[in-house]
Scaffold this active site. Sequence first.
Site, PDB file in Angstrom:
ATOM      1  CG  HIS A   1      27.462 -30.369 -27.106  1.00 22.60           C
ATOM      2  ND1 HIS A   1      26.527 -29.508 -26.582  1.00 22.60           N
ATOM      3  CD2 HIS A   1      27.173 -31.586 -26.574  1.00 22.60           C
ATOM      4  CE1 HIS A   1      25.715 -30.166 -25.766  1.00 22.60           C
ATOM      5  NE2 HIS A   1      26.090 -31.426 -25.752  1.00 22.60           N
TER       6      HIS A   1
ATOM      7  CG  HIS B   1      22.143 -27.091 -23.950  1.00 20.26           C
ATOM      8  ND1 HIS B   1      23.073 -27.099 -22.932  1.00 20.26           N
ATOM      9  CD2 HIS B   1      22.852 -26.987 -25.105  1.00 20.26           C
ATOM     10  CE1 HIS B   1      24.288 -26.985 -23.452  1.00 20.26           C
ATOM     11  NE2 HIS B   1      24.172 -26.920 -24.775  1.00 20.26           N
TER      12      HIS B   1
ATOM     13  CD  GLU C   1      25.347 -23.966 -19.455  1.00 21.39           C
ATOM     14  OE1 GLU C   1      25.186 -22.876 -18.868  1.00 21.39           O
ATOM     15  OE2 GLU C   1      25.993 -24.083 -20.524  1.00 21.39           O
TER      16      GLU C   1
ATOM     17  CB  THR D   1      27.727 -20.541 -19.884  1.00 15.85           C
ATOM     18  OG1 THR D   1      27.867 -21.844 -20.468  1.00 15.85           O
ATOM     19  CG2 THR D   1      27.539 -20.659 -18.382  1.00 15.85           C
TER      20      THR D   1
ATOM     21  CB  CYS E   1      31.294 -18.404 -20.457  1.00 21.85           C
ATOM     22  SG  CYS E   1      31.939 -18.915 -22.051  1.00 21.85           S
TER      23      CYS E   1
ATOM     24  CB  SER F   1      24.484 -24.033 -27.404  1.00 20.75           C
ATOM     25  OG  SER F   1      23.809 -22.804 -27.254  1.00 20.75           O
ATOM     26  CG  ASN F   2      30.156 -22.428 -28.376  1.00 17.62           C
ATOM     27  OD1 ASN F   2      31.041 -22.072 -29.158  1.00 17.62           O
ATOM     28  ND2 ASN F   2      30.168 -23.630 -27.810  1.00 17.62           N
TER      29      ASN F   2
END
Length: 333
Positions: free
Chosen positions: A63, A146, A148, A186, A216, A245-246
């Site tokens: 992403h 999402h 994932e 994650t 993660c 997202s992260n």
Amino acid sequence: MPPTINMGIPGASSSVTGGVSGKRVLLAEPRGYCAGVDRAVETVERALEKHGAPVYVRHEIVHNRYVVDTLAKAGAVFVEQTDEVPEGAIVVFSAHGVAPTVHVEAAARNLKTIDATCPLVTKVHNEAKRFARDDYDILLVGHEGHEEVVGTAGEAPDHVQVVDNPDAVDKVTVRDPDKVIWLSQTTLSVDETMETVRRLREKFPTLQDPPSDDICYATQNRQVAVKAMAPECELVIVVGSKNSSNSVRLVEVALGAGSDAAHLVDYAEDIDPTWLDGVTTVGVTSGASVPEVLVRGVLDRLAEYGYGTVQPVTTANETLVFALPREIRPARS
């Protein structure tokens, strides 16, 4: 070069105050590419080298707008659905993973598949399969829709419920409260995930934890680095895309850790000069799918505004490397 400010490493100091007056940048370390993203991007690059264009990629490989645009210029064709890939063509599955039904669809179209799913995502898939076989209710903490989460839930759709946030816990029901486990996406905020789990455990006291951390290492490390520097910052700039997202979580973490303001930018040009009004210390970090060239662009732009002093804030050293998918590994000599 100003001294590195170490935190969380043996012998490190416990403060980010570097004794430098005037405008400065605190630069989070670690930041940027994680091992899973590095592997996924290199997978597409190697596939293009080996097979030539076009190489189809289901969903954005990671992403990040810059990465996707760069690979598209090199001959990657990004599609949303498997049926958009011509029969018999090569398709790469993104780092976020796919549901088993996608593998079935690909086989039906005689596609040559290369799976770039992050091994840490694959671990969560395997946990979902294992606990579904044992007939557990699986509470998957993650963002509905999402990629994932869709992939992980697809491993055991009859056993998985997605829990989007702490407030969603009230709606969760299970068949047997003594046979419930939580897993997670994650790339979540560690703090929000733990709050969701706390509420789940209040409701289901025998809730089981995953066999090992699902969030993660890179997601956790980047959040820890932001927490270390944010209290010293009037502004934190997170380099990353809005659908990452992260990266979005890093903005939230910065605000929660004490920064007066925090903004997400794809490129240096996205920085609004008014953000810098009255600001002495700017924190800079980047999401796990962001190449370092974009961070360098932000630092150059900040230097134009007088923020030429850059102090690294180091909370961890990352050395993990994942092997490439076997389909595109270099031949042994």
